[in-house]
Design a protein around this motif. Structure first.
Motif, PDB file in Angstrom:
ATOM      1  N   ALA A   4       0.837  -1.210   0.000  1.00 39.52           N
ATOM      2  CA  ALA A   4       0.000   0.000   0.000  1.00 39.52           C
ATOM      3  C   ALA A   4       0.868   1.255   0.000  1.00 39.52           C
ATOM      4  O   ALA A   4       1.839   1.340   0.748  1.00 39.52           O
ATOM      5  CB  ALA A   4      -0.913   0.001   1.219  1.00 39.52           C
ATOM      6  N   ASP A   5       0.516   2.200  -0.850  1.00 45.60           N
ATOM      7  CA  ASP A   5       1.175   3.507  -0.850  1.00 45.60           C
ATOM      8  C   ASP A   5       0.353   4.410   0.058  1.00 45.60           C
ATOM      9  O   ASP A   5      -0.861   4.539  -0.117  1.00 45.60           O
ATOM     10  CB  ASP A   5       1.222   4.063  -2.279  1.00 45.60           C
ATOM     11  N   THR A   6       0.998   5.040   1.035  1.00 47.50           N
ATOM     12  CA  THR A   6       0.236   5.816   2.022  1.00 47.50           C
ATOM     13  C   THR A   6       0.365   7.322   1.814  1.00 47.50           C
ATOM     14  O   THR A   6      -0.159   8.101   2.598  1.00 47.50           O
ATOM     15  CB  THR A   6       0.704   5.447   3.449  1.00 47.50           C
ATOM     16  N   GLY A   7       1.076   7.743   0.770  1.00 54.29           N
ATOM     17  CA  GLY A   7       1.210   9.174   0.470  1.00 54.29           C
ATOM     18  C   GLY A   7      -0.030   9.689  -0.244  1.00 54.29           C
ATOM     19  O   GLY A   7      -0.832   8.901  -0.764  1.00 54.29           O
ATOM     20  N   PRO A   8      -0.201  11.027  -0.281  1.00 52.20           N
ATOM     21  CA  PRO A   8      -1.439  11.592  -0.852  1.00 52.20           C
ATOM     22  C   PRO A   8      -1.659  11.207  -2.318  1.00 52.20           C
ATOM     23  O   PRO A   8      -2.756  10.767  -2.688  1.00 52.20           O
ATOM     24  CB  PRO A   8      -1.236  13.105  -0.721  1.00 52.20           C
TER      25      PRO A   8
ATOM     26  N   GLY B 279       1.748   0.711   9.865  1.00 53.37           N
ATOM     27  CA  GLY B 279       1.112   1.485   8.798  1.00 53.37           C
ATOM     28  C   GLY B 279       0.694   2.871   9.285  1.00 53.37           C
ATOM     29  O   GLY B 279       0.095   3.008  10.361  1.00 53.37           O
ATOM     30  N   PRO B 280       1.011   3.927   8.526  1.00 48.46           N
ATOM     31  CA  PRO B 280       0.540   5.267   8.893  1.00 48.46           C
ATOM     32  C   PRO B 280      -0.974   5.260   9.110  1.00 48.46           C
ATOM     33  O   PRO B 280      -1.709   4.585   8.396  1.00 48.46           O
ATOM     34  CB  PRO B 280       0.920   6.108   7.666  1.00 48.46           C
ATOM     35  N   GLY B 281      -1.433   5.990  10.136  1.00 44.34           N
ATOM     36  CA  GLY B 281      -2.866   6.025  10.436  1.00 44.34           C
ATOM     37  C   GLY B 281      -3.283   4.980  11.463  1.00 44.34           C
ATOM     38  O   GLY B 281      -4.397   5.020  11.975  1.00 44.34           O
ATOM     39  N   THR B 282      -2.381   4.044  11.807  1.00 46.63           N
ATOM     40  CA  THR B 282      -2.744   2.968  12.739  1.00 46.63           C
ATOM     41  C   THR B 282      -2.766   3.460  14.182  1.00 46.63           C
ATOM     42  O   THR B 282      -3.671   3.136  14.948  1.00 46.63           O
ATOM     43  CB  THR B 282      -1.718   1.802  12.632  1.00 46.63           C
ATOM     44  N   LEU B 283      -1.759   4.234  14.566  1.00 50.55           N
ATOM     45  CA  LEU B 283      -1.623   4.633  15.971  1.00 50.55           C
ATOM     46  C   LEU B 283      -2.415   5.908  16.252  1.00 50.55           C
ATOM     47  O   LEU B 283      -2.365   6.860  15.468  1.00 50.55           O
ATOM     48  CB  LEU B 283      -0.149   4.873  16.310  1.00 50.55           C
ATOM     49  N   LEU B 284      -3.132   5.917  17.368  1.00 50.60           N
ATOM     50  CA  LEU B 284      -3.887   7.116  17.764  1.00 50.60           C
ATOM     51  C   LEU B 284      -3.617   7.393  19.236  1.00 50.60           C
ATOM     52  O   LEU B 284      -3.207   6.492  19.985  1.00 50.60           O
ATOM     53  CB  LEU B 284      -5.390   6.886  17.540  1.00 50.60           C
ATOM     54  N   THR B 285      -3.858   8.627  19.671  1.00 48.36           N
ATOM     55  CA  THR B 285      -3.667   8.967  21.083  1.00 48.36           C
ATOM     56  C   THR B 285      -4.776   8.284  21.911  1.00 48.36           C
ATOM     57  O   THR B 285      -5.748   7.754  21.347  1.00 48.36           O
ATOM     58  CB  THR B 285      -3.789  10.482  21.306  1.00 48.36           C
ATOM     59  N   GLY B 286      -4.644   8.377  23.238  1.00 49.46           N
ATOM     60  CA  GLY B 286      -5.648   7.782  24.130  1.00 49.46           C
ATOM     61  C   GLY B 286      -7.046   8.297  23.830  1.00 49.46           C
ATOM     62  O   GLY B 286      -8.037   7.585  23.985  1.00 49.46           O
ATOM     63  N   SER B 287      -7.147   9.547  23.358  1.00 50.00           N
ATOM     64  CA  SER B 287      -8.482  10.093  23.066  1.00 50.00           C
ATOM     65  C   SER B 287      -8.898   9.830  21.625  1.00 50.00           C
ATOM     66  O   SER B 287      -9.903  10.365  21.157  1.00 50.00           O
ATOM     67  CB  SER B 287      -8.507  11.592  23.364  1.00 50.00           C
ATOM     68  N   GLY B 288      -8.115   9.026  20.916  1.00 52.13           N
ATOM     69  CA  GLY B 288      -8.521   8.606  19.572  1.00 52.13           C
ATOM     70  C   GLY B 288      -8.180   9.599  18.470  1.00 52.13           C
ATOM     71  O   GLY B 288      -8.658   9.473  17.337  1.00 52.13           O
ATOM     72  N   SER B 289      -7.314  10.581  18.793  1.00 50.93           N
ATOM     73  CA  SER B 289      -6.960  11.547  17.743  1.00 50.93           C
ATOM     74  C   SER B 289      -5.543  11.259  17.228  1.00 50.93           C
ATOM     75  O   SER B 289      -4.766  10.564  17.873  1.00 50.93           O
ATOM     76  CB  SER B 289      -7.060  12.970  18.294  1.00 50.93           C
TER      77      SER B 289
ATOM     78  N   VAL C 251       1.840  11.689  10.154  1.00 53.11           N
ATOM     79  CA  VAL C 251       1.294  13.056  10.099  1.00 53.11           C
ATOM     80  C   VAL C 251       0.713  13.317   8.703  1.00 53.11           C
ATOM     81  O   VAL C 251      -0.388  13.842   8.544  1.00 53.11           O
ATOM     82  CB  VAL C 251       2.402  14.098  10.431  1.00 53.11           C
ATOM     83  N   LEU C 252       1.454  12.892   7.684  1.00 49.10           N
ATOM     84  CA  LEU C 252       1.002  13.138   6.312  1.00 49.10           C
ATOM     85  C   LEU C 252      -0.260  12.326   5.982  1.00 49.10           C
ATOM     86  O   LEU C 252      -1.109  12.770   5.215  1.00 49.10           O
ATOM     87  CB  LEU C 252       2.132  12.787   5.328  1.00 49.10           C
ATOM     88  N   TRP C 253      -0.369  11.155   6.582  1.00 45.05           N
ATOM     89  CA  TRP C 253      -1.567  10.330   6.374  1.00 45.05           C
ATOM     90  C   TRP C 253      -2.821  11.088   6.855  1.00 45.05           C
ATOM     91  O   TRP C 253      -3.832  11.158   6.176  1.00 45.05           O
ATOM     92  CB  TRP C 253      -1.412   9.007   7.127  1.00 45.05           C
ATOM     93  N   HIS C 254      -2.689  11.664   8.056  1.00 48.20           N
ATOM     94  CA  HIS C 254      -3.848  12.349   8.638  1.00 48.20           C
ATOM     95  C   HIS C 254      -4.070  13.731   8.030  1.00 48.20           C
ATOM     96  O   HIS C 254      -5.198  14.223   8.017  1.00 48.20           O
ATOM     97  CB  HIS C 254      -3.670  12.490  10.160  1.00 48.20           C
ATOM     98  N   ARG C 255      -2.984  14.356   7.598  1.00 48.67           N
ATOM     99  CA  ARG C 255      -3.097  15.726   7.059  1.00 48.67           C
ATOM    100  C   ARG C 255      -2.432  15.766   5.684  1.00 48.67           C
ATOM    101  O   ARG C 255      -1.367  16.396   5.504  1.00 48.67           O
ATOM    102  CB  ARG C 255      -2.420  16.718   8.008  1.00 48.67           C
ATOM    103  N   PRO C 256      -3.025  15.092   4.675  1.00 48.73           N
ATOM    104  CA  PRO C 256      -2.348  14.993   3.371  1.00 48.73           C
ATOM    105  C   PRO C 256      -2.055  16.346   2.735  1.00 48.73           C
ATOM    106  O   PRO C 256      -1.101  16.489   1.985  1.00 48.73           O
ATOM    107  CB  PRO C 256      -3.321  14.175   2.508  1.00 48.73           C
ATOM    108  N   GLU C 257      -2.852  17.368   3.087  1.00 43.65           N
ATOM    109  CA  GLU C 257      -2.628  18.688   2.477  1.00 43.65           C
ATOM    110  C   GLU C 257      -1.300  19.302   2.936  1.00 43.65           C
ATOM    111  O   GLU C 257      -0.767  20.209   2.278  1.00 43.65           O
ATOM    112  CB  GLU C 257      -3.810  19.628   2.787  1.00 43.65           C
ATOM    113  N   THR C 258      -0.712  18.772   4.054  1.00 41.82           N
ATOM    114  CA  THR C 258       0.539  19.370   4.554  1.00 41.82           C
ATOM    115  C   THR C 258       1.750  18.988   3.697  1.00 41.82           C
ATOM    116  O   THR C 258       2.865  19.411   3.989  1.00 41.82           O
ATOM    117  CB  THR C 258       0.811  19.007   6.033  1.00 41.82           C
TER     118      THR C 258
END
Ligand SMILES: Cc1cc2nc3c(=O)[nH]c(=O)nc-3n(C[C@H](O)[C@H](O)[C@H](O)COP(=O)(O)OP(=O)(O)OC[C@H]3O[C@@H](n4cnc5c(N)ncnc54)[C@H](O)[C@@H]3O)c2cc1C
Length: 454
Positions: A95-99, A129-139, A272-279
């Motif tokens: 899987a390619d995880t870039g935008p 995989g990018p996007g797998t890990l989240l903080t305790g509050s799910g963000s 970071v790029l997975w969650h915020r591809p515009e960055t």
């Protein structure tokens, strides 16, 4: 009965070992190995990245006994055509995880589905995989240290088993065309290290045996051979970070621990790029876009060509043109100089890096730039401005790095190479005068920062 076949579409996974998508393809029958030269990626690449990629593909082709199929064109058209020609029902990919890769793969998936074929994604180019890990509050994580803690606690899968009896389709007789390689650009005097999986593994093993234990202390010294130079192999997937992490788990040293942390930085920026591809193109912290930037002009060209009159900055930019690579410490120094001394928007510098670097990687490059510019994830506030002279003297104490890349300073012994303005013959060999006054420009940058903050 015709034998079952699948396509393995290589992208940033140019290797045969530790390759879960290859194992998935092999489980489907005979494997047709394919690489597509996509004009959308090839066009904007600089010559160095193109040449490195072609050499890596040639090495992969050699490992496949000349069976790699190379096609050119939009993957949305090429994949369905090659799959139909080779009677492959499934196309396997890492899987390619870039935008861009995510959008492209969705389009390819739809195009294949129209012909009752499937795109199968197995694994990514990262240990988690990018996007797998989240903080305790799910963000999503916005700060490196808690991300890296969660990344370690999660742990990584072991390297994939060897492809063993994978069978690769051979020759045009099987409906597979011979390769159509693009011509390799002429790099002039620029020397690239050997590309390909075997060279990457050899470099990693040499680093692991000879140099990793000193990595924690040597990694910040551009005058020494203290880092692994594995960024291009990691970018192209000539080796997978899983392989590295498994080997590191058998080492107990501060160097091994620090190296793991650097791999975590790579994974953090991809996350970071997975969650915020515009960055990839935009500010992570849009407030910083309001700073008073200067359009790139003569000073930008002097920076890019290594003619600023600041020895370590010039050495770094000349190293980039000579090798397609710059030491990490010097990347930070030259990036800080462009943004905070020349007041140029980081995006111009990031584009220049992407053009010249052999390891040019959207996530690490653009977020590395945003970190220095103070507009990225929150570890480096804007007011941390690198002084190019004290940085040079601290991390290249004998001036060896500067003299290696700046011949006009070779007549200055030791640390004197960092301050030609203090030597009677400092400019005797034609080195340029400083194009700005660092103390003044630092104040301009900080005043402007105070302005937008208020
Ligand atoms: C402005 C700027 C731009 C950068 N652009 C890129 C880029 O385009 N591609 C790229 O791979 N790295 C980039 N980096 C990160 C870092 O500079 C390089 O990964 C490193 O210099 C590569 O050399 P090495 O393999 O010898 O590193 P080593 O010190 O041996 O580190 C091992 C690996 O860890 C990873 N790594 C190390 N430091 C970082 C970091 N700060 N961020 C992300 N990953 C890291 C890399 O994959 C590297 O190969 C950039 C950093 C900055 C400050």
């Amino acid at each position: 009965m015709t034998e079952l076949r699948s396509l393995l579409w290589f992208r940033r996974d140019l290797r045969l070992s530790d390759h879960p998508a290859l194992l998935a393809a092999a489980a489907d029958g005979e494997v047709v190995p394919l690489f597509v030269v996509d004009p959308a990626l090839w066009g904007p690449s600089g010559d160095v990245r193109r040449a490195y990629l072609l050499r890596s593909l040639r090495a992969l082709d050699a490992s496949l006994d000349g069976r790699l199929v190379v096609e050119e064109g939009d993957p949305v058209a090429v994949l369905p055509a090659v799959a139909a020609r080779t009677s492959a029902r499934r196309v396997h990919v890492t899987a390619d995880t870039g935008p861009y890769g995510r959008r492209r793969d969705e389009a390819v998936e739809h195009a294949l589905a129209a012909d009752d074929r499937e795109l199968v994604r197995t694994g990514t180019n990262y240990s988690i995989g990018p996007g797998t890990l989240l903080t305790g509050s799910g963000s999503p994580f916005q700060v490196f240290t808690p991300f890296s803690r969660a990344w370690r606690e999660h742990g990584w899968p072991r390297p994939a088993v060897s492809p063993g009896d994978a069978r690769f389709a051979s020759g045009a007789g099987d409906g597979v065309d011979g390769p159509h390689w693009p011509a390799e650009p002429d790099l002039g005097d620029l020397a690239l290290p050997a590309a390909g999986e075997k060279a990457a593994l050899a470099r990693w093993h040499e680093f692991l045996e000879e140099r990793i234990d000193d990595y924690a202390t040597d990694r910040d010294r551009p005058d020494q051979n203290g880092t692994s130079q594995l960024s291009a192999p990691l970018k192209w997937g000539e080796l997978h970070p899983r392989t590295i992490l498994a080997d590191l788990s058998r080492k107990r040293s501060a160097g091994a621990e620090t190296y793991r942390t650097e791999i975590a930085w790579r994974e953090f920026y991809a996350d970071v790029l997975w969650h915020r591809p515009e960055t990839a193109r935009e500010y992570y912290r849009p407030q910083l876009e309001a700073l008073a930037y200067t359009e790139p002009g003569e000073a930008f060209r002097a920076w890019s060509e290594g003619r600023t009159g600041f020895p370590v900055v010039d050495a770094g930019m000349r190293q980039m043109r000579a090798e397609g690579w710059i030491h990490n410490r010097v990347r930070m120094i030259v990036a800080s100089f462009l943004v905070k001394d020349l007041h140029v928007d980081w995006r111009h510098g990031a584009r220049e890096f992407m053009h010249f670097l052999r390891d040019g990687d959207l996530a690490s490059n653009n977020h590395g730039w945003q970190w220095v510019a103070g507009s990225g994830t929150d570890a480096a506030p804007f007011f941390r401005v690198f002084n190019p002279v004290t940085q040079g003297k601290k991390f290249d104490p004998q001036g060896d790095y500067v003299r290696r890349y700046v011949p006009e300073l070779r007549h200055l012994a030791g640390a004197k190479a960092h301050e030609p303005w203090d030597a009677a013959d400092g400019y005797a060999s034609g080195y340029p005068e400083r194009i700005v006054d660092h103390a003044h420009e630092r104040k301009v940058a900080l005043d402007d920062y105070a302005r937008i903050r208020s």
